[in-house]
Design an enzyme around this catalytic site. Structure first.
Site, PDB file in Angstrom:
ATOM      1  N   LYS A   1      15.014  48.856  35.973  1.00 17.69           N
ATOM      2  CA  LYS A   1      14.817  49.703  33.924  1.00 17.69           C
ATOM      3  C   LYS A   1      15.503  49.343  33.388  1.00 17.69           C
ATOM      4  CE  LYS A   1      13.691  52.644  32.112  1.00 17.69           C
ATOM      5  NZ  LYS A   1      13.191  54.406  31.197  1.00 17.69           N
TER       6      LYS A   1
ATOM      7  N   LEU B   1      57.066  35.909  47.106  1.00 21.16           N
ATOM      8  CA  LEU B   1      56.781  34.668  46.395  1.00 21.16           C
ATOM      9  C   LEU B   1      56.008  34.538  46.135  1.00 21.16           C
ATOM     10  CD1 LEU B   1      58.778  33.282  49.745  1.00 21.16           C
ATOM     11  CD2 LEU B   1      59.940  33.183  47.351  1.00 21.16           C
TER      12      LEU B   1
ATOM     13  N   MET C   1      58.721  40.962  40.994  1.00 17.15           N
ATOM     14  CA  MET C   1      58.608  42.103  41.730  1.00 17.15           C
ATOM     15  C   MET C   1      60.061  42.514  42.664  1.00 17.15           C
ATOM     16  SD  MET C   1      55.603  43.602  40.795  1.00 17.15           S
ATOM     17  CE  MET C   1      54.963  44.091  42.714  1.00 17.15           C
TER      18      MET C   1
ATOM     19  N   ASP D   1      67.367  33.002  46.581  1.00 13.94           N
ATOM     20  CA  ASP D   1      66.337  32.499  45.676  1.00 13.94           C
ATOM     21  C   ASP D   1      66.862  30.990  44.732  1.00 13.94           C
ATOM     22  OD1 ASP D   1      63.765  34.464  43.664  1.00 13.94           O
ATOM     23  OD2 ASP D   1      64.705  32.617  42.485  1.00 13.94           O
TER      24      ASP D   1
ATOM     25  N   ASN E   1      40.723  44.905  47.603  1.00 11.83           N
ATOM     26  CA  ASN E   1      40.985  45.713  46.389  1.00 11.83           C
ATOM     27  C   ASN E   1      41.467  44.876  45.222  1.00 11.83           C
ATOM     28  OD1 ASN E   1      42.214  48.554  45.172  1.00 11.83           O
ATOM     29  ND2 ASN E   1      43.568  46.922  44.783  1.00 11.83           N
ATOM     30  N   ASN E   2      42.091  43.807  44.972  1.00 11.20           N
ATOM     31  CA  ASN E   2      42.182  42.794  43.973  1.00 11.20           C
ATOM     32  C   ASN E   2      40.776  42.663  43.565  1.00 11.20           C
ATOM     33  OD1 ASN E   2      45.001  43.730  44.128  1.00 11.20           O
ATOM     34  ND2 ASN E   2      45.993  41.103  43.819  1.00 11.20           N
TER      35      ASN E   2
ATOM     36  N   LYS F   1      44.777  43.868  50.307  1.00  9.50           N
ATOM     37  CA  LYS F   1      44.962  43.652  49.622  1.00  9.50           C
ATOM     38  C   LYS F   1      43.666  42.573  49.168  1.00  9.50           C
ATOM     39  CE  LYS F   1      48.130  42.600  45.963  1.00  9.50           C
ATOM     40  NZ  LYS F   1      48.089  43.692  44.839  1.00  9.50           N
TER      41      LYS F   1
HETATM   42  P1  NAD Z   1      57.411  35.686  40.074  1.00  7.94           P
HETATM   43  O1  NAD Z   1      56.711  34.213  40.202  1.00  7.94           O
HETATM   44  O2  NAD Z   1      58.380  36.315  39.305  1.00  7.94           O
HETATM   45  O3  NAD Z   1      58.715  34.941  41.506  1.00  7.94           O
HETATM   46  C1  NAD Z   1      59.231  34.549  42.119  1.00  7.94           C
HETATM   47  C2  NAD Z   1      60.044  34.383  42.798  1.00  7.94           C
HETATM   48  O4  NAD Z   1      59.799  33.605  43.729  1.00  7.94           O
HETATM   49  C3  NAD Z   1      60.967  33.484  41.368  1.00  7.94           C
HETATM   50  O5  NAD Z   1      62.383  34.577  41.069  1.00  7.94           O
HETATM   51  C4  NAD Z   1      61.066  31.913  42.120  1.00  7.94           C
HETATM   52  O6  NAD Z   1      62.267  31.695  41.438  1.00  7.94           O
HETATM   53  C5  NAD Z   1      61.418  32.703  43.818  1.00  7.94           C
HETATM   54  N1  NAD Z   1      61.179  31.196  44.105  1.00  7.94           N
HETATM   55  C6  NAD Z   1      60.012  29.814  44.352  1.00  7.94           C
HETATM   56  N2  NAD Z   1      60.253  29.351  44.746  1.00  7.94           N
HETATM   57  C7  NAD Z   1      60.896  29.589  45.491  1.00  7.94           C
HETATM   58  C8  NAD Z   1      61.824  28.160  46.566  1.00  7.94           C
HETATM   59  N3  NAD Z   1      61.120  27.740  47.139  1.00  7.94           N
HETATM   60  N4  NAD Z   1      62.195  29.217  47.549  1.00  7.94           N
HETATM   61  C9  NAD Z   1      62.917  30.617  47.101  1.00  7.94           C
HETATM   62  N5  NAD Z   1      62.862  31.365  45.964  1.00  7.94           N
HETATM   63  C10 NAD Z   1      61.852  31.114  45.128  1.00  7.94           C
HETATM   64  O7  NAD Z   1      56.325  36.712  40.980  1.00  7.94           O
HETATM   65  P2  NAD Z   1      56.226  38.060  40.986  1.00  7.94           P
HETATM   66  O8  NAD Z   1      55.723  38.361  39.947  1.00  7.94           O
HETATM   67  O9  NAD Z   1      57.524  38.633  41.587  1.00  7.94           O
HETATM   68  O10 NAD Z   1      55.012  38.047  42.203  1.00  7.94           O
HETATM   69  C11 NAD Z   1      55.398  37.766  43.798  1.00  7.94           C
HETATM   70  C12 NAD Z   1      54.620  37.724  44.140  1.00  7.94           C
HETATM   71  O11 NAD Z   1      54.255  38.772  44.205  1.00  7.94           O
HETATM   72  C13 NAD Z   1      53.506  36.831  44.202  1.00  7.94           C
HETATM   73  O12 NAD Z   1      52.559  36.791  46.067  1.00  7.94           O
HETATM   74  C14 NAD Z   1      52.551  37.848  43.359  1.00  7.94           C
HETATM   75  O13 NAD Z   1      50.972  38.056  43.288  1.00  7.94           O
HETATM   76  C15 NAD Z   1      52.216  39.368  43.739  1.00  7.94           C
HETATM   77  N6  NAD Z   1      52.064  40.243  43.587  1.00  7.94           N
HETATM   78  C16 NAD Z   1      52.488  40.835  42.334  1.00  7.94           C
HETATM   79  C17 NAD Z   1      52.518  41.431  41.268  1.00  7.94           C
HETATM   80  C18 NAD Z   1      52.831  41.702  39.616  1.00  7.94           C
HETATM   81  O14 NAD Z   1      52.334  42.646  39.125  1.00  7.94           O
HETATM   82  N7  NAD Z   1      53.870  41.081  38.920  1.00  7.94           N
HETATM   83  C19 NAD Z   1      52.463  42.330  41.538  1.00  7.94           C
HETATM   84  C20 NAD Z   1      52.154  42.692  42.650  1.00  7.94           C
HETATM   85  C21 NAD Z   1      52.174  41.575  43.897  1.00  7.94           C
END
Ligand code: NAD
Length: 294
Positions: A241, A66, A13, A32, A175-176, A172
């Protein structure tokens, strides 16, 4: 004051969100732990680092995207975290799907250090993250949301200011909750159909045109309970029923309807409360403990 942003977390994301923020001409640094993904932003971002503190210097806005709240906390307050280098009175926007309690803790710690916090998780999928069509659910002070608006507009097409700090996450997670329960009940129902010998695709097609598939919020609720009309289109007694007969059908084929049993229990409690003759959507009134219509 100009937003000088640092974003931490460029995963599935975060990366497309960062690209859209850069595309809209905003000043963005990125962090990252995975250098391989950061590298693709060389020449585009203001600065890049795998260490939060290194990219936080002279920055006044933080976006975290994250996996968990514990990682958000680590990135902000941990060893070589952002907090050591940020400008005073910075705005920290956590866009992760995070724990409400932990976020409130993080928010309070930031406030004590003179910073501001907005929780702004996003809805939709990586597809919409790429096209810049995310839904942003923001909780925080009006002025802080206003400051973040140019960022929200770069990554999404809809921003909802849900209320004070914590309200974005509440929206959020509520919703989820419904999305995940719907998903599981959809799977259970199609498996039930399969168990009794129906075709899954044909059943899915049939239910796409009924309240089962369209959902109560797109069909009955706006006309009935949300409009305070509890006259029975379909009373709670009939819901019980039908659930009884569905359960009996499932048992005959050695199947189970777990959600059905739970729903039946709720409807039976509403009936015991004297609501059996009311529209099925009165289940909301029962769960709210509202007996004013009786
Ligand atoms: P992801 O695992 O693809 O990305 C997380 C990123 O964070 C990775 O690039 C990882 O290297 C980095 N990271 C982890 N620890 C770290 C640290 N200590 N320092 C710096 N970087 C670090 O996850 P995502 O799918 O992008 O999801 C991110 C957030 O968005 C989550 O909270 C998720 O629940 C939410 N979200 C995801 C979606 C989806 O469809 N994937 C949709 C809506 C919301």
């Amino acid at each position: 004051m100009k937003n000088k942003i640092v974003m931490v977390g460029l995963g599935v994301m975060g990366m497309p969100m960062a690209r859209n923020i850069l595309k809209s001409g905003l000043d963005l640094s990125c962090c990252d732990v995975n250098w391989a993904s950061l590298k693709s932003l060389e020449g585009l971002a203001h600065s890049l680092s795998t260490v939060p503190e290194k990219v936080a210097k002279n920055r006044n806005v933080v976006i975290t995207m994250l996996p968990t709240s514990d990682i958000v906390e680590l990135v902000i307050f941990g060893d070589q975290g952002l907090i050591g280098a940020l400008d005073p009175d910075s705005l920290i926007i956590d866009m992760s799907t995070a724990s409400y309690n932990k976020s409130m803790e993080i928010s309070a710690r930031l406030r004590d250090l003179g910073h501001r916090f907005v929780d702004a998780p996003v809805g939709r999928t990586p597809r919409e993250a790429k096209t810049g069509d995310l839904l942003v659910m923001a909780g925080g002070d009006v002025d802080d949301i206003e400051q973040a608006t140019e960022i929200f507009e770069a990554i999404g097409n809809t921003t909802i200011h849900a209320g004070p700090i914590g309200s974005g996450l509440k929206s959020k997670l509520v919703n989820n909750y419904m999305a995940m329960v719907n998903n599981a009940v959809t799977g259970e129902t199609l498996s039930f159909a399969n168990q009794v010998g129906l075709n899954i695709e044909a059943t899915a097609k049939l239910m796409s045109s009924t309240a089962a598939g369209l959902g109560q919020l797109n069909t009955n609720y706006p006309k009935k309970v949300l409009a305070n009309d509890l006259t029975p289109d379909f009373p709670i007694s009939m819901a019980i029923k039908d659930l009884n007969m569905a359960s009996e059908l499932a048992s005959s084929f050695k199947g189970k309807c777990l959600f059905g049993e739970l729903a039946k229990r709720m409807f039976q409690e509403a009936e015991l409360d004297g609501m059996g003759h009311l529209d099925q959507t009165a289940i909301l009134k029962h769960l709210l403990g509202d007996k004013s219509m009786l």
